[in-house]
Design an enzyme around this catalytic site. Structure first.
Site, short mmCIF file in Angstrom:
data_model
loop_
_atom_site.label_atom_id
_atom_site.label_comp_id
_atom_site.label_asym_id
_atom_site.label_seq_id
_atom_site.Cartn_x
_atom_site.Cartn_y
_atom_site.Cartn_z
N CYS A 99 -19.24 -6.68 3.30
CA CYS A 99 -18.58 -5.41 3.62
C CYS A 99 -17.23 -5.43 2.94
CB CYS A 99 -18.42 -5.25 5.13
SG CYS A 99 -17.58 -3.72 5.64
N CYS A 119 -16.38 -9.69 5.57
CA CYS A 119 -15.72 -8.43 5.24
C CYS A 119 -14.45 -8.70 4.45
CB CYS A 119 -15.37 -7.66 6.51
SG CYS A 119 -16.76 -7.48 7.66
N CYS A 150 0.22 0.62 10.28
CA CYS A 150 -0.14 -0.43 9.33
C CYS A 150 1.07 -1.19 8.77
CB CYS A 150 -0.94 0.16 8.17
SG CYS A 150 -1.56 -1.11 7.04
N CYS A 154 0.26 5.15 6.80
CA CYS A 154 -0.41 5.01 8.09
C CYS A 154 0.54 4.35 9.09
CB CYS A 154 -1.67 4.17 7.94
SG CYS A 154 -2.80 4.77 6.65
N CYS A 170 0.85 -1.19 0.00
CA CYS A 170 0.00 0.00 0.00
C CYS A 170 0.89 1.24 0.00
CB CYS A 170 -0.91 0.00 1.23
SG CYS A 170 -1.99 1.45 1.30
N ARG A 186 -18.20 -2.81 17.53
CA ARG A 186 -17.45 -4.06 17.33
C ARG A 186 -16.09 -4.04 18.02
NH1 ARG A 186 -16.60 -4.55 11.69
NH2 ARG A 186 -18.68 -5.44 11.55
N CYS A 234 -19.63 1.42 7.79
CA CYS A 234 -18.84 0.82 8.87
C CYS A 234 -17.67 1.77 9.11
CB CYS A 234 -18.37 -0.57 8.48
SG CYS A 234 -17.28 -1.35 9.70
#
Length: 353
Positions: A135, A104, A67, A64, A60, A267, A195
């Site tokens: 999702c 998901c 991550c 972040c 990616c 969640r 979400c």
């Protein structure tokens, strides 16, 4: 709507001072308020089970700081291309067989290219055909892409705010807070359910946790699903070694989220593997009613599903038998009128009549 539900109706005008005051309540008072808000909208002994699968891992371009999938950090993560459709379909079948009601799918992209979105749409339709809620989290979306996903039958789109606007620049520099809000707007306008949650334990101040929840609760519609992640520290990421959040402060975050967004699923997401059964139980008491279920999240491990079921059984709780929001429009959900409590009350009234 019942008087109890009306007393805990969703608001969209929280002030920062009000949220800070909630966090400052005595712990037992806070938990009591959260449990009351939860019971006004949900069966307090039912937990929704979601399974999360990484359909495209690593490489990616974002930075972040939490991550391990960022191409900028050396975490030893193996990159994987977009998975074949049949592998995703088989995973969905196994998830449903194990008791999950939502599947998901996450892809490590800044934003999906059209050719990749077409493949994800095939996956969404395959998973829907297995009888599961769907999702996806694919990064930033254009309005047209959100519309395509809605047309394909997608139920939820996940796009977290991560933290407060003030702390955000300490965590991410490759996209702005406004970028995230824009994607959420595209998702809502397309008629998809949202979400959206965040991550705690990233070195943020308590005021940042309060502001994250205020941002979520003051959205035009509350997210139908609010994942609260406890940072899983991965060696090689900038946040490796940061002081973790106190367990009771995490429970407080769950409770305040439930009070502010009482009709939303809250969640327990990443970081649950490190939590004791006692901490997870306090989270359920505070209004958490959804968990990621299975042995693997995107790139980190998760409590084994049999262990999860054993804990729920020990507590006298059970998996939610079926999705509650799939068959109603996003403008209606979350709504107390569609919650399990309301359904049971109507059934009792019919029997009494």
């Amino acid at each position: 709507m019942s008087e109890t539900a009306a007393a805990h109706a969703p608001r969209h005008d929280w002030s920062h001072e009000e949220v800070v005051a909630l966090f400052a309540l005595p712990f037992t008072d806070l938990i009591c308020r959260a449990q009351q808000a939860h019971r006004a909208h949900f069966d307090a002994n039912a937990v929704q089970l979601s399974t999360l699968m990484s359909i495209k891992t690593g490489a990616c371009p974002e930075d972040c700081a939490y991550c391990p999938q960022s191409v900028r950090f050396d975490t030893g993560l193996e990159r994987e291309a977009l998975l074949p459709l049949e592998q995703v379909r088989d995973a969905a079948r196994r998830a449903k067989g194990a008791g999950a009601t939502r599947f998901c799918m996450g892809a490590a992209w800044r934003s999906p290219k059209d050719r990749d979105l077409a493949k994800v749409i095939d996956m969404v339709q395959a998973v829907k055909n297995e009888g599961l809620e769907t999702c996806v989290t694919l990064g930033m979306l254009k309005a047209r892409q959100a519309e395509q996903l809605k047309e394909a039958g997608l139920d939820y789109y996940n796009h977290n705010l991560d933290t407060s606007p003030e702390y955000y620049e300490d965590i991410i520099s490759t996209r702005t807070y406004a970028d995230r809000l824009d994607t959420l707007e595209h998702v809502r306008e397309a008629g998809l359910k949202v979400c959206c949650g965040g991550i705690v334990g990233m070195g943020e101040a308590p005021a940042d946790r309060a502001e994250l929840l205020r941002q979520l609760a003051n959205l035009p519609e509350h997210p139908q699903s609010v994942p609260i992640n406890n940072l899983v520290q991965v060696e090689g990421t900038p946040l490796h070694g940061v002081d973790p959040i106190d367990e009771l402060d995490f429970v407080r975050t769950i409770a305040v989220a439930k009070i502010m967004m009482p009709a939303s699923y809250v969640r327990l997401s990443a970081g649950r593997e490190e939590m004791s059964e006692a901490t997870q139980t306090l989270c359920f008491l505070a209004g958490a009613n959804s968990i990621f279920y299975g042995d693997q999240l995107l790139t980190t491990s998760n409590p084994e599903h049999l262990k999860d079921l054993a804990l729920l059984d020990k507590l006298g709780m059970a998996p939610e038998a079926s999705p509650k929001y799939s068959d109603i429009g996003p403008a209606e959900a979350p709504s107390a009128d569609h919650a399990p409590q309301a359904e049971r009350a109507a059934a009792r009234a019919a029997e009494a009549g």
